[in-house]
Design a protein around this motif. Structure first.
Motif, PDB file in Angstrom:
ATOM      1  N   ASP A  80     -26.481  -3.279  19.359  1.00  0.00           N
ATOM      2  CA  ASP A  80     -25.652  -2.090  19.229  1.00  0.00           C
ATOM      3  C   ASP A  80     -24.211  -2.549  19.067  1.00  0.00           C
ATOM      4  OD1 ASP A  80     -25.200  -3.014  21.785  1.00  0.00           O
ATOM      5  OD2 ASP A  80     -25.230  -1.057  22.725  1.00  0.00           O
ATOM      6  N   GLY A  81     -23.402  -1.729  18.497  1.00  0.00           N
ATOM      7  CA  GLY A  81     -22.017  -2.085  18.263  1.00  0.00           C
ATOM      8  C   GLY A  81     -21.114  -1.477  19.316  1.00  0.00           C
ATOM      9  N   ALA A  82     -19.875  -1.972  19.359  1.00  0.00           N
ATOM     10  CA  ALA A  82     -18.878  -1.449  20.294  1.00  0.00           C
ATOM     11  C   ALA A  82     -18.009  -0.405  19.608  1.00  0.00           C
ATOM     12  CB  ALA A  82     -18.028  -2.588  20.829  1.00  0.00           C
ATOM     13  N   GLY A  83     -18.547   0.230  18.608  1.00  0.00           N
ATOM     14  CA  GLY A  83     -17.793   1.249  17.902  1.00  0.00           C
ATOM     15  C   GLY A  83     -17.210   0.727  16.606  1.00  0.00           C
ATOM     16  N   HIS A  84     -16.571   1.609  15.909  1.00  0.00           N
ATOM     17  CA  HIS A  84     -15.994   1.295  14.608  1.00  0.00           C
ATOM     18  C   HIS A  84     -14.628   0.631  14.782  1.00  0.00           C
ATOM     19  CE1 HIS A  84     -15.261   1.750  10.349  1.00  0.00           C
ATOM     20  NE2 HIS A  84     -14.106   2.329  10.624  1.00  0.00           N
ATOM     21  N   LYS A  85     -14.307  -0.318  13.952  1.00  0.00           N
ATOM     22  CA  LYS A  85     -12.990  -0.953  13.949  1.00  0.00           C
ATOM     23  C   LYS A  85     -12.134  -0.209  12.924  1.00  0.00           C
ATOM     24  CE  LYS A  85     -10.694  -5.377  13.580  1.00  0.00           C
ATOM     25  NZ  LYS A  85     -10.876  -6.819  13.439  1.00  0.00           N
ATOM     26  N   TYR A  86     -11.212   0.612  13.399  1.00  0.00           N
ATOM     27  CA  TYR A  86     -10.403   1.441  12.513  1.00  0.00           C
ATOM     28  C   TYR A  86      -9.289   0.635  11.861  1.00  0.00           C
ATOM     29  CZ  TYR A  86     -12.826   5.557  14.058  1.00  0.00           C
ATOM     30  OH  TYR A  86     -13.803   6.490  14.301  1.00  0.00           O
ATOM     31  N   THR A  87      -8.954   1.028  10.634  1.00  0.00           N
ATOM     32  CA  THR A  87      -7.911   0.371   9.856  1.00  0.00           C
ATOM     33  C   THR A  87      -6.783   1.361   9.573  1.00  0.00           C
ATOM     34  OG1 THR A  87      -8.910   1.006   7.750  1.00  0.00           O
ATOM     35  CG2 THR A  87      -9.627  -1.110   8.725  1.00  0.00           C
ATOM     36  N   GLU A  88      -5.643   0.851   9.132  1.00  0.00           N
ATOM     37  CA  GLU A  88      -4.510   1.716   8.802  1.00  0.00           C
ATOM     38  C   GLU A  88      -4.850   2.758   7.738  1.00  0.00           C
ATOM     39  OE1 GLU A  88      -0.537   0.230   8.266  1.00  0.00           O
ATOM     40  OE2 GLU A  88      -0.911  -1.408   9.676  1.00  0.00           O
TER      41      GLU A  88
END
Length: 138
Positions: free
Chosen positions: A52-60
């Protein structure tokens, strides 16, 4: 009080719209600068051993798209986005808010059990910052 620098602590969740709208209202009312702050988890965007992932890595660009969806007339040159990576979100936010006059942050209600066991994330942040804070229920 005249606020010149407003910091929006953005969780990038589906329920962030009211927080974004209030931040825009404050910027307009005080003719202030807007700094949008988001803290990514260090494991965001990566798969773990548990698949499972730790969530999405958001970008600018993704954050700018969220802001533009709420205000298509937004002067993008007047918006400063800062993305940090940290496991300690309250500490990261407090370090980044040092130059801000007003912090706008969302508050999601917790269950009674969670409420008894610990402070909410927004409470932890507010306890660390040294500026005025505006808490928006989401």
């Amino acid at each position: 009080m005249k606020y010149q620098s407003i910091v929006l602590a953005l969780s990038c969740s589906e329920s962030s719209s009211p927080v974004i709208e209030v931040a825009f209202d404050c910027v307009k009312q005080y003719n202030a600068d807007l700094k949008v702050l988001h803290v990514n988890d260090p494991a965001a965007g990566k798969m773990s051993m548990m698949m499972d992932g730790a969530g999405h890595k958001y970008t600018e660009p993704e954050i700018m798209d969220m802001l533009m969806a709420r205000n298509s007339d937004l002067n993008t040159d007047a918006v400063h986005i800062q993305i940090l990576t940290s496991e300690d979100i309250p500490e990261a936010v407090s370090m980044a808010v040092v130059e801000g006059d007003l912090l706008v942050v969302g508050h999601r209600r917790m269950t009674i059990i969670k409420e008894k066991l610990s402070d909410s994330l927004d409470q932890q942040i507010i306890n660390k910052v040294n500026c005025h804070s505006l808490v928006i229920p989401i």
